[in-house]
Scaffold this motif. Structure first.
Motif, short mmCIF file in Angstrom:
data_model
loop_
_atom_site.label_atom_id
_atom_site.label_comp_id
_atom_site.label_asym_id
_atom_site.label_seq_id
_atom_site.Cartn_x
_atom_site.Cartn_y
_atom_site.Cartn_z
N LEU A 15 0.81 -1.22 0.00
CA LEU A 15 0.00 0.00 0.00
C LEU A 15 0.85 1.27 0.00
CD1 LEU A 15 -2.88 -1.01 2.46
CD2 LEU A 15 -2.92 -0.92 -0.04
N ILE A 16 1.99 1.27 0.72
CA ILE A 16 2.79 2.50 0.78
C ILE A 16 3.39 2.83 -0.59
CG2 ILE A 16 4.98 1.40 1.47
CD1 ILE A 16 3.56 4.84 2.53
N VAL A 17 3.71 1.80 -1.37
CA VAL A 17 4.21 2.05 -2.72
C VAL A 17 3.13 2.75 -3.55
CG1 VAL A 17 4.99 0.99 -4.87
CG2 VAL A 17 5.81 0.10 -2.68
N LEU A 18 1.91 2.31 -3.42
CA LEU A 18 0.82 2.93 -4.18
C LEU A 18 0.59 4.37 -3.74
CD1 LEU A 18 -1.73 -0.03 -4.31
CD2 LEU A 18 0.12 0.55 -5.90
N VAL A 19 0.75 4.65 -2.44
CA VAL A 19 0.60 6.02 -1.94
C VAL A 19 1.68 6.93 -2.53
CG1 VAL A 19 0.78 7.48 0.12
CG2 VAL A 19 -0.57 5.38 0.20
N VAL A 20 2.93 6.43 -2.54
CA VAL A 20 4.04 7.23 -3.08
C VAL A 20 3.84 7.50 -4.57
CG1 VAL A 20 6.50 7.11 -3.66
CG2 VAL A 20 5.73 6.56 -1.35
N ILE A 21 3.39 6.51 -5.30
CA ILE A 21 3.13 6.72 -6.73
C ILE A 21 2.09 7.81 -6.93
CG2 ILE A 21 2.14 5.67 -8.81
CD1 ILE A 21 4.97 4.76 -8.24
N SER A 22 1.07 7.84 -6.08
CA SER A 22 0.03 8.86 -6.21
C SER A 22 0.58 10.27 -5.98
CB SER A 22 -1.11 8.58 -5.23
OG SER A 22 -0.73 8.82 -3.89
N ILE A 23 1.65 10.40 -5.18
CA ILE A 23 2.30 11.70 -4.96
C ILE A 23 3.16 12.07 -6.15
CG2 ILE A 23 3.97 12.96 -3.53
CD1 ILE A 23 3.05 11.21 -1.16
N LEU A 24 3.94 11.11 -6.64
CA LEU A 24 4.90 11.39 -7.71
C LEU A 24 4.24 11.76 -9.03
CD1 LEU A 24 7.57 8.59 -7.09
CD2 LEU A 24 7.70 11.00 -6.46
N VAL A 25 3.09 11.18 -9.33
CA VAL A 25 2.46 11.46 -10.62
C VAL A 25 1.88 12.87 -10.69
CG1 VAL A 25 1.93 9.05 -11.12
CG2 VAL A 25 0.25 10.44 -9.90
N ARG A 26 1.84 13.56 -9.56
CA ARG A 26 1.30 14.92 -9.55
C ARG A 26 2.33 15.97 -9.96
NH1 ARG A 26 -2.45 14.98 -4.04
NH2 ARG A 26 -3.81 13.23 -4.67
N GLY A 27 3.62 15.60 -9.98
CA GLY A 27 4.64 16.54 -10.43
C GLY A 27 5.84 16.59 -9.50
N THR A 28 7.01 16.93 -10.06
CA THR A 28 8.26 16.92 -9.30
C THR A 28 8.32 18.02 -8.25
OG1 THR A 28 9.44 15.97 -11.18
CG2 THR A 28 10.77 17.08 -9.51
N LYS A 29 7.76 19.19 -8.55
CA LYS A 29 7.85 20.31 -7.61
C LYS A 29 7.15 19.98 -6.30
CE LYS A 29 7.40 25.33 -7.40
NZ LYS A 29 7.00 26.56 -8.14
N GLY A 30 5.96 19.43 -6.40
CA GLY A 30 5.23 19.06 -5.19
C GLY A 30 5.92 17.93 -4.44
N ALA A 31 6.45 16.95 -5.18
CA ALA A 31 7.15 15.84 -4.54
C ALA A 31 8.41 16.34 -3.82
CB ALA A 31 7.52 14.80 -5.59
N ALA A 32 9.11 17.31 -4.44
CA ALA A 32 10.32 17.87 -3.82
C ALA A 32 9.99 18.61 -2.53
CB ALA A 32 11.02 18.81 -4.80
N LYS A 33 8.89 19.34 -2.51
CA LYS A 33 8.49 20.05 -1.29
C LYS A 33 8.17 19.06 -0.18
CE LYS A 33 6.71 24.32 -3.35
NZ LYS A 33 5.50 25.18 -3.57
N ALA A 34 7.46 18.00 -0.53
CA ALA A 34 7.14 16.97 0.46
C ALA A 34 8.43 16.33 0.99
CB ALA A 34 6.24 15.91 -0.15
N ASN A 35 9.37 16.06 0.08
CA ASN A 35 10.64 15.45 0.47
C ASN A 35 11.43 16.38 1.39
OD1 ASN A 35 12.88 13.40 0.09
ND2 ASN A 35 13.89 15.23 -0.69
N ASN A 36 11.47 17.68 1.08
CA ASN A 36 12.20 18.64 1.91
C ASN A 36 11.68 18.62 3.35
OD1 ASN A 36 13.58 19.38 -0.37
ND2 ASN A 36 12.50 21.30 -0.68
N ALA A 37 10.36 18.62 3.50
CA ALA A 37 9.76 18.62 4.83
C ALA A 37 10.10 17.33 5.59
CB ALA A 37 8.25 18.78 4.72
N ILE A 38 10.04 16.21 4.89
CA ILE A 38 10.33 14.92 5.53
C ILE A 38 11.80 14.83 5.93
CG2 ILE A 38 10.41 12.42 5.18
CD1 ILE A 38 7.96 12.72 3.37
N VAL A 39 12.69 15.37 5.08
CA VAL A 39 14.13 15.34 5.38
C VAL A 39 14.43 16.12 6.66
CG1 VAL A 39 16.37 16.21 4.62
CG2 VAL A 39 14.95 14.89 3.06
N ILE A 40 13.82 17.28 6.81
CA ILE A 40 14.03 18.07 8.03
C ILE A 40 13.59 17.28 9.25
CG2 ILE A 40 13.25 20.13 9.30
CD1 ILE A 40 13.07 21.56 6.58
N LEU A 41 12.45 16.61 9.14
CA LEU A 41 11.93 15.82 10.25
C LEU A 41 12.87 14.68 10.62
CD1 LEU A 41 9.62 14.92 12.18
CD2 LEU A 41 8.71 13.59 10.28
#
Length: 547
Positions: free
Chosen positions: A202-228
């Protein structure tokens, strides 16, 4: 057969860059966060337990030192290539322009193994942390829904054997009996016990749903998670120091021995265990390779990609060493035995170390951070895999469906959907240890080839513009090649066997499909048959990095 060594000319890369539909939205700090996002997680949250128990014991810190040193040489070579060819495809693209098509194909095929197996490993490990997180809130998923068939059968066999032997202390007897009960409670399908790792799927499917929306949004999500998660790692280091039992480090390098599980034996510990540990955990450093796969979406790739590669590697190596020292000081390395007193510790080693130290509150923090943090690792792995497929597909070596970029989102959606389906299914049914070792082979193989290719390009094209140059290249490249090849030979025999089978399959596919459909073999290159006439510098995007 001489044409299998045909090279992709620099003009072809220029044409690809000009025709690319990918959106250049990543600055140097977003690229660095992508590197850290992939590196922090795979080693710290996943393989510290397996590396300590199966390979090096407390000397796992030395394994990270060895792996880090090996990575430095490869990282410098990657950085020089990235300053010359700012395109998606990573080592595959570099090799195509320097050595030739067959060489590039095998590297690309190895990278597919590296990223696919890496994604699956992280998905399985995320499942372990997610299960622990649910237990903290009184929720429990059934055993059959969180365990792959191979692991379930292996644990059942070991538990049955141990109970039959007798003489077990009460706590171990209860743990083994629970394993047997869980196995017997699994539902049956066509007279087979049904086991699958549903959270991993299921987590793979969730990640795919984020990535297909575009790199800019995925990068912002990644930046926040990296800080955490970097904050969580610093917390682990600082808080863990107060719960270190120095006796757990004695001996720091355990005597060489043999570990036997279900009749299968392999050597462990000693100096050989340190090297084997470095080979096994090597895939944790794949993050800086992932940076190079995003060059097609970088704002100023020739400068920012080399910066991100080196910065992410240095930062993460230091964190790895410190965390492995703290972890093996808090928890004895033998307690990571998946068939022992703490069978789940190997899936979520950092959190369990604090639990055993009597600091359950810290386990909550770490488990939440790891559960969220591993999502960014998976995100970067799948994103990198899709860009490698994109580059290979544009050259005709794999089907064209992988190079179709959605105009609105600016990402290869079909590519991502196919990858997501395959990764999700395999992650649900495959043991974590086999996946990790095969990933290390793909990583080591790619790193070796990059060290070879950058040396060749320096000799053949000494006048190419290089914004970054490897210092003392002959020495660095030679050491990179020797260390990476040495680590390949220290992988488990199973990993070597399966990986060689994978490479053999790659050769078959190349001669049956890729060679016939290669655009270079058919008179064209990249997405065009002819590079546009204006120089590449005229179309470079000169925007200040503002992340």
């Amino acid at each position: 057969m001489a044409n299998i060594w045909i090279k992709k000319p620099m003009e072809a890369y220029e044409a690809d860059i000009k025709k690319s539909q990918l959106k250049r939205v990543l600055g140097k700090w977003s690229l660095t966060a992508i590197g850290i996002g992939a590196i922090i997680g795979g080693g710290i949250f996943v393989l510290t337990g397996t590396g300590a128990y199966y390979n090096a014991g407390p000397a796992l810190a030395l394994s990270f030192v060895v792996a880090g040193i090996a990575c430095v040489f490869a990282a410098l070579c990657y950085a020089e290539f990235a300053s010359i060819l700012p395109v998606e495809g990573s080592a595959y693209a570099y090799a195509y322009g320097t050595v030739g098509e067959i060489f590039a194909w095998i590297i690309g095929w190895g990278l597919i193994l590296e990223y696919a197996m890496g994604s699956m490993t992280v998905a399985v490990s995320w499942s372990g942390y997610f299960g622990k997180l649910l237990k903290m809130f009184g929720l429990h998923l059934p055993y059959w829904m969180t365990t792959d068939p191979g692991t379930a059968k292996k644990a059942f066999g070991e538990a049955t054997s141990q109970i039959a032997t007798g003489g077990l202390p009460l706590d171990k007897l209860q743990a083994f009996q629970e394993t047997i009960n869980n196995f017997n409670a699994a539902p049956e399908l066509l007279n087979f016990k049904l086991f699958l790792n549903l959270p991993a799927l299921l987590i793979v499917l969730v990640v795919i749903s984020i990535l297909v929306r575009g790199t800019k949004g995925a990068a912002k999500a990644n930046n926040a998670i990296v800080i955490l998660k970097v904050s969580a790692i610093i917390f682990v280091i600082v808080a863990g120091v107060f719960f270190i039992n120095i006796e757990n480090w004695k001996p720091f390098i355990p005597a060489a021995t043999t570990i036997t599980e279900n009749g299968v034996s392999h050597p462990a510990y000693g100096y050989g265990g340190i090297i084997a540990g470095a080979a096994a955990i090597f895939f944790a450093y794949v993050g800086f390779d992932a940076v190079s796969t995003q060059a097609g979406e970088a704002i100023n790739p020739k400068k920012d990609v080399p910066f991100a590669i080196i910065t992410s590697l240095v930062v993460c190596t230091v964190l790895y060493i410190l965390v492995s020292l703290v972890l093996t000081g808090m928890m004895h390395y033998t307690d990571f035995n998946p068939l022992g007193k703490y069978p789940d510790a190997i899936k979520a080693p950092v959190a369990y170390a604090f639990d055993i130290a009597g600091q359950a509150w810290a386990g909550y923090i770490i488990t939440i951070a790891a559960t969220i943090g591993l999502i960014s690792v998976l995100m970067v792995m799948i994103m990198g895999q899709s860009r490698i497929f994109l580059g290979m597909s544009k050259d005709g070596l794999i089907p064209s469906t992988f190079s179709k970029v959605d105009e609105k989102a600016g990402v290869p959606k079909k590519n991502l959907y196919i990858l997501g389906a395959v990764i999700a299914i395999v992650a649900a049914f495959t043991p974590i240890n086999d996946l990790a070792h095969m990933t290390s082979f793909g990583t080591l193989f790619a790193f070796t080839m990059v060290c070879v290719a950058v040396w060749i390009l320096r000799k053949k094209e000494p006048n190419l513009q290089r914004n970054f140059k490897v210092p003392m290249l002959p020495v660095v490249a030679t050491l990179g090649i020797l260390i990476n090849v040495y680590l390949i030979f220290n992988l488990s025999p199973e990993a070597q066997k399966y990986s060689l089978i994978w490479l053999g399959l790659g050769f078959v596919i190349y001669f049956l499909y890729s060679k016939k459909n290669s655009k270079m073999q058919n008179g064209g290159f990249g997405e065009t048959f002819k590079a546009e006439q204006e120089p590449l510098e005229d179309v470079d995007i000169n925007i200040d990095n503002k992340d």
